[in-house]
Design an enzyme around this catalytic site. Sequence first.
Site, PDB file in Angstrom:
ATOM      1  N   GLU A   1      14.280  62.283 -67.038  1.00  0.00           N
ATOM      2  CA  GLU A   1      14.832  61.678 -65.975  1.00  0.00           C
ATOM      3  C   GLU A   1      14.195  61.801 -64.697  1.00  0.00           C
ATOM      4  OE1 GLU A   1      19.442  62.767 -65.829  1.00  0.00           O
ATOM      5  OE2 GLU A   1      18.044  64.615 -66.805  1.00  0.00           O
TER       6      GLU A   1
ATOM      7  N   THR B   1      18.016  23.839 -69.467  1.00  0.00           N
ATOM      8  CA  THR B   1      18.129  25.008 -68.783  1.00  0.00           C
ATOM      9  C   THR B   1      19.021  25.076 -67.615  1.00  0.00           C
ATOM     10  OG1 THR B   1      16.405  24.586 -67.348  1.00  0.00           O
ATOM     11  CG2 THR B   1      15.574  25.463 -69.297  1.00  0.00           C
TER      12      THR B   1
HETATM   13  C1  FAD Z   1      16.313  31.761 -65.935  1.00  0.00           C
HETATM   14  C2  FAD Z   1      16.261  30.627 -64.926  1.00  0.00           C
HETATM   15  C3  FAD Z   1      15.505  31.029 -63.888  1.00  0.00           C
HETATM   16  C4  FAD Z   1      15.218  29.872 -62.796  1.00  0.00           C
HETATM   17  N1  FAD Z   1      14.561  30.043 -61.783  1.00  0.00           N
HETATM   18  C5  FAD Z   1      14.334  28.877 -60.923  1.00  0.00           C
HETATM   19  C6  FAD Z   1      13.704  29.232 -59.583  1.00  0.00           C
HETATM   20  O1  FAD Z   1      13.077  30.385 -59.320  1.00  0.00           O
HETATM   21  N2  FAD Z   1      13.598  28.074 -58.868  1.00  0.00           N
HETATM   22  C7  FAD Z   1      14.048  27.059 -59.099  1.00  0.00           C
HETATM   23  O2  FAD Z   1      13.826  26.096 -58.094  1.00  0.00           O
HETATM   24  N3  FAD Z   1      14.668  26.595 -60.292  1.00  0.00           N
HETATM   25  C8  FAD Z   1      14.852  27.818 -61.029  1.00  0.00           C
HETATM   26  N4  FAD Z   1      15.751  27.452 -62.158  1.00  0.00           N
HETATM   27  C9  FAD Z   1      16.270  26.344 -62.505  1.00  0.00           C
HETATM   28  C10 FAD Z   1      15.445  25.192 -63.232  1.00  0.00           C
HETATM   29  O3  FAD Z   1      14.334  24.762 -62.514  1.00  0.00           O
HETATM   30  C11 FAD Z   1      16.293  24.295 -63.729  1.00  0.00           C
HETATM   31  O4  FAD Z   1      17.216  24.486 -64.574  1.00  0.00           O
HETATM   32  C12 FAD Z   1      15.162  23.220 -64.429  1.00  0.00           C
HETATM   33  O5  FAD Z   1      14.509  22.693 -63.698  1.00  0.00           O
HETATM   34  C13 FAD Z   1      16.118  21.976 -64.927  1.00  0.00           C
HETATM   35  O6  FAD Z   1      15.593  21.297 -65.894  1.00  0.00           O
HETATM   36  P1  FAD Z   1      15.913  21.010 -67.372  1.00  0.00           P
HETATM   37  O7  FAD Z   1      15.047  19.886 -68.014  1.00  0.00           O
HETATM   38  O8  FAD Z   1      16.253  21.983 -68.152  1.00  0.00           O
HETATM   39  O9  FAD Z   1      17.299  20.232 -67.097  1.00  0.00           O
HETATM   40  P2  FAD Z   1      18.513  19.882 -68.002  1.00  0.00           P
HETATM   41  O10 FAD Z   1      19.246  21.329 -67.851  1.00  0.00           O
HETATM   42  O11 FAD Z   1      18.419  19.100 -69.062  1.00  0.00           O
HETATM   43  O12 FAD Z   1      19.397  18.994 -67.028  1.00  0.00           O
HETATM   44  C14 FAD Z   1      19.660  19.160 -65.728  1.00  0.00           C
HETATM   45  C15 FAD Z   1      20.491  18.016 -65.118  1.00  0.00           C
HETATM   46  O13 FAD Z   1      19.569  16.924 -65.064  1.00  0.00           O
HETATM   47  C16 FAD Z   1      20.206  15.664 -65.646  1.00  0.00           C
HETATM   48  N5  FAD Z   1      18.742  14.880 -65.965  1.00  0.00           N
HETATM   49  C17 FAD Z   1      17.946  15.668 -67.093  1.00  0.00           C
HETATM   50  N6  FAD Z   1      16.958  14.730 -67.059  1.00  0.00           N
HETATM   51  C18 FAD Z   1      17.226  13.601 -66.512  1.00  0.00           C
HETATM   52  C19 FAD Z   1      16.697  12.245 -66.656  1.00  0.00           C
HETATM   53  N7  FAD Z   1      15.559  11.884 -66.840  1.00  0.00           N
HETATM   54  N8  FAD Z   1      17.549  11.173 -65.924  1.00  0.00           N
HETATM   55  C20 FAD Z   1      18.680  11.690 -65.423  1.00  0.00           C
HETATM   56  N9  FAD Z   1      19.166  12.799 -65.373  1.00  0.00           N
HETATM   57  C21 FAD Z   1      18.496  13.742 -65.961  1.00  0.00           C
HETATM   58  C22 FAD Z   1      21.046  16.363 -66.797  1.00  0.00           C
HETATM   59  O14 FAD Z   1      21.704  15.158 -67.091  1.00  0.00           O
HETATM   60  C23 FAD Z   1      21.498  17.275 -66.203  1.00  0.00           C
HETATM   61  O15 FAD Z   1      22.646  17.003 -65.184  1.00  0.00           O
HETATM   62  C24 FAD Z   1      15.611  28.351 -63.232  1.00  0.00           C
HETATM   63  C25 FAD Z   1      16.504  28.299 -64.419  1.00  0.00           C
HETATM   64  C26 FAD Z   1      16.744  29.397 -65.254  1.00  0.00           C
HETATM   65  C27 FAD Z   1      17.424  29.253 -66.456  1.00  0.00           C
END
Ligand code: FAD
Length: 1343
Positions: A1274, A272
């Site tokens: 509207e 994400t």
């Molecule tokens: C629509 C939307 C709304 C959001 N709203 C909020 C919000 O209100 N508040 C907020 O705080 N956040 C918000 N976020 C952000 C969200 O919290 C982060 O995108 C999410 O937590 C990232 O987790 P992921 O597993 O998807 O990470 P990924 O996208 O899979 O990875 C993110 C980074 O972490 C690294 N990584 C992941 N796992 C590991 C690991 N185990 N070891 C080493 N490196 C690692 C990856 O290499 C990459 O660099 C939002 C995101 C979206 C898309």
Amino acid sequence: MPCPSRPSDLVFFVNGRKVIERNADPEVTLLTFLRKNLRLTGTKYACGTGGCGACTVMVSEHDPISKKIRHVSVTACLVPICSLYGAAVTTVEGVGSIKTRLHPVQERIAKSHGTQCGFCTPGMVMSMYTLLRNHPQPSEEQLMEALGGNLCRCTGYRPILESGKTFCAESNGCQQNRTGKCCLDQGENGSSSPGRKNVLCTELFSKEEFQPLDPTQDLIFPPELLRMAENPEKPTLTFYGERVTWISPGTLKELLELKVRHPEAPVVLGSTSLGPAMKSQGHFYPILLSAARISELRMVTKTSDGLTIGAGCSLAQVKDILVERISELPEEKTQTYRALVRHLQSLAGQQIRNLASLGGHVISRHCYSDLNPILAVGNVTLNLISEDGARRTPLDEHFLAGLASADPKPQEILESVYIPHSQKWEFVSAFRQAQCQQNALPDVTASMRVLFREGTDTVEDLSIAYGGVGAAPIIARKSCQQLLGRRWNELMLDEACRLLLEEVRLMGSAPGGRVEFKRTLVVSFFFKFYLEVLQELKKLAKLCSDSRHHPEIADRFLSALQDFPVTVPQGVQMYQSVDSQQPLQDPVGRPIMHLSGLKHATGEAEFCDDIPMVDKELFMALVTSTRAHAKIISIDLSEALELPEVVDVITADDIPGTNGAEDDKLLAVDKVLCVGQIICAVVAETDVQATRAAGKIKITYEDLEPMVFTIEDAIKHNSFLCPEKKLEQGNVEKAFEKVDQIVEGEVHVGGQEHFYMETQRVLVIPKAEDKELDIHVSTQDPAHVQKTVSSTLNIPLNRITCHVKRVGGGFGGKVVRPAAFGAIAAVGAVKTGRPVRLVLDREDDMLITGGRHPLFGKYKVGFMNNGRIKALDVECYVNGGCTLDDSELVTEFLILKLENAYKIRNLRFRGRACMTNLPSNTAFRGFGFPQGTLVTEACITAVAAKCGLLPEQIREKNMYKTVDKTIYKQAFSPEALIRCWAECLDKSCFHSRRIQVDEFNKQNYWRKKGLAVIPMKFSVGFAATTFHQAAALVHVYTDGSVLVTHGGNELGQGIHTKMLQVASRELKIPMSYMHLCETNTATVPNTIATAASIGADVNGRAVQNACQVLLKRLEPIIKKNPDGSWKDWIGAAFEKRISLSATGYFRGYKAFMDWDKGEGDPFPYYVYGASCSEVEIDCLTGAHRKIRTDIVMDACCSLNPAIDIGQIEGSFIQGMGLYTTEELHYSPEGILLSRSPNEYKIPTVTDVPEVFNVSLLPSSQTPLTIYSSKGLGESGMFLGSSVFFAIADAVAAARRERDMAEDFTVTSPATPERVRMACADRFTEMIPRDDPKTFKPWSIPVA
Ligand SMILES: Cc1cc2nc3c(=O)[nH]c(=O)nc-3n(C[C@H](O)[C@H](O)[C@H](O)COP(=O)(O)OP(=O)(O)OC[C@H]3O[C@@H](n4cnc5c(N)ncnc54)[C@H](O)[C@@H]3O)c2cc1C
Ligand code: FES
Ligand code: FES
């Protein structure tokens, strides 16, 4: 690149069917795969960034730890297909269909009228369906949580929630008096019983007909996947894409080995954060290492001193784990966990929380992170692991700042996070403030922890962290150090605020803007923490019989501590039932479900981009200007043309006919007038190639002067799009001389993005013969598309057929703009001889298409001390952008409508449309009225403040009372207006609630309530006779079935449903005999845009006319065989060679306006209404909750009360968005910065007023319209301003208490920033202020 081995087979299931993808591309998302590869188009694209929920599907997986199947909702646009190995995906098509069996969720959302345009509906269905898979009888809170990540721009959410509530354990209907019986129910039972005259109904659907939920009917988790999951062998999977390789090891050991081999390759969990960065921020990684299959990363370990949570746990799982732990441990040990849970409830939507992992969140270190500040103050440790072994590192300021020394090493991954228990005398809290309560990135987050020396109020340890105030979360270490040893009292509070503001510095130019607000939050949050801890200390002291004196907090200050609740809205919708004599078959006046409701809910409703790919189809991507005002020096297409699969680039030179208008070119020539102006377009075999090639086109510019963005600048440069529009009556100057008081003021109203869920789309199919073109387009005005394509290609109109099946929301944004997209795509199609599809992504749509005109208004009002207004002089400027578009008309409407409901003898209204170097603004629901009338109402509020009266008293005093003439001398009767006003005051119990609100405000210092009632007189129609016409074509086939076509377009407003209701009444046959296929310029030519609230009205008259013609022809046949059936008559008519096809025509209302004389009869009729809203604001953060709204609207004899109430509620919520949360930001260079749902906040499900009542005024008639019904598309928009004025009322209460002037500049939207800064107090006074001349702000106000 890894040693290329044979690519693995990607195996997963979709809707119970196995998918084996031999060449899975890591860059392909599930959404693309579903729509393009599997042709499952029920799942929609609306934003591509995870922010809207339109693409929601359910993913089911076997959880290796619990050994159970986990069903989660996810946004398919963020899910790489490669992450789905072993998963089962369920899409809306897999849930149920019209052809087979509807799922109860689908049936209920449709029958509860929870669909309008239907574009959001599949996503809503999937969120609810997943909820029911996990909780067959969910609580209402779970329902709200499940829908928090789904946006709907049409319905206002109430009916969607209503359908969901039918599954909930307790569903008591209106909760206002908690008796289970609605307080607005009138008469004996107050329920609908069609067939009783003048009975008021409160039921829009009948629950009794819903089929029960039967979980045994759901798809089971495929046994093959279960076997795969239980297989101990977990080979590494590798998928090779064109540019990216995805490696998914089965064990931790392999992952660590891979990390040594590919240290630069990121680990992917939820994707994400990584996914969007790769898609739109230009990040590129040739190798991705997926940790999705590593069970060690999902481990949870409970110990006596803390909790270790695997980095691979999703945020949703983290919340569940914490909630469970909180229930097991004493409160003192769970302080950090509670703070985390508080934020996990509002962080993003449920779908994102299901995808995003704890590890990904921690490692991403987003500056706005909700969780990292809490983890940082909570003394959390990160457990890192590599082939060399494991190590622990603190999540501290060094880690957060990304210092190399604290960063994980390239070979390391984050295995888990250890969160220690808190202890006695330790308190942890977390705060966040965002544009709206839920599903919004925070402006500022904060977390604070304090440990006291046992049994004292002396600070032993203190930790404070903020997010959103710098490039990374900040820990205020220095301030905390200096406060050690201090006692927890007011002196410490003052010192802490001073220190924090010194340490947490935010530059005036900081990205994201809102700098002073953020500074204020830094200290406001600390103040909240101070109070919270003080309360806790008192409790502890009482328990320990400690005699130590803690500072007293008066009760009136304690309200600063409570969070606003998230509650499920309750309410009543009231309408008048049909006459008892009306035949049952006659559907007019009944709450009939939207014709496409069930198809929306099953995903079977086809939108423009759902049309299957046609032979040899190409995809188009647009190239837009990056400069606001510049000469185009050169355009270099070479690199783009060299890319594989790129077919051509279309420039202005390729246009065979006219390139738009002289001052509004379709494709720019020589110079550009705004950022986002279209310069050229790439056509390629695929969308990916077209988009990539568009990025390779090099354009050089030379900036031109002046660059005008704001209204202020436009006035300075005398930059206008059209002459001034002016209306005047009486003698304004003379009247000013005789009044008791005069007030002058300013009002600023920001613009608004349409944010229709379906972005602009068109598919042009050139035919081999005679230069014919078929155009499928999402538009409110197909004839305009047809005309523009005709002049662009220089071919006659009769060769071009525009088809509009349905539009996924328009709101005015698809009146003018689609013609340009249609024409550019048509040039591409003709040049290449191949079909061309153009689908704007959300970012481009927001950038290019413009929206509602921002407005700046100045008023001078003269009045007597009793509140009677004697003279009003208003001058308005709208920001029209760089071309005329509809700006002149918008200005005219604005001026015509400014007087709203008030009779003021001496009036002067002037309006001008400014020309600026911004994308051209265009039509938007209400067309100037919602902006302009805010000036009038602000003026009323200012008069009330000066007279010491309530605004409602001023409104009442100055409202039209008898038959009268408007400022433009059109006669009208305000009877219905007065009735709406009186009913609204009565139904909302305004007077008693006013007393309660005042009482609340006396007792609460940091919280204030506000209450406002707004009246409305809204003129319907186009103000020009030519536009008031419509045509229809009705065919009856020999089997008796009827095909109705008319000139209106289905935008979600239910026009087709209403047209069939009309045809059914006229032909006296059930609606089931009828069909309506599409709007089409070949069947009904020369149509008028479906706009100005009169679509159903004028087209209804045309359909009525056609049906009457047919019936007249059938009359002799019927007379001959009066007992025959419809089929008999049709058969006989055919035998007798009677034509069974008829056109209908409505030669519309006369309307004219003579601007020279300032007189006219521009509008066929008015819609009246009134709305009362109550809010509560948090003076420390600027947040607000909507406690209750009551709307009374004069719909006369509604054609379909369910649809009309839907229009009122939907437009009210859209208006509420305009006035409270929807804020467009432009950079000082004129670049629109807010281009996604993450940056631009339309109302979400949690923004609906907690009590939301809508009544249609009974016994009202208008002879002019079809069956005396009124157009309501509207008008409700402006009623949203009752929320704005309620907020203003609350702010005024705060300012009165603080001895500040009540008349502050009214600026819309009333965002938390504006509310907070208007409630000035000691904290706003202590923040540093920058001299605006010393820095370049991140964004500039353009209103
Ligand atoms: C629509 C939307 C709304 C959001 N709203 C909020 C919000 O209100 N508040 C907020 O705080 N956040 C918000 N976020 C952000 C969200 O919290 C982060 O995108 C999410 O937590 C990232 O987790 P992921 O597993 O998807 O990470 P990924 O996208 O899979 O990875 C993110 C980074 O972490 C690294 N990584 C992941 N796992 C590991 C690991 N185990 N070891 C080493 N490196 C690692 C990856 O290499 C990459 O660099 C939002 C995101 C979206 C898309
Ligand atoms: S399209 Fe996926 S969330 Fe908007
Ligand atoms: S019905 Fe929800 S966006 Fe149109």
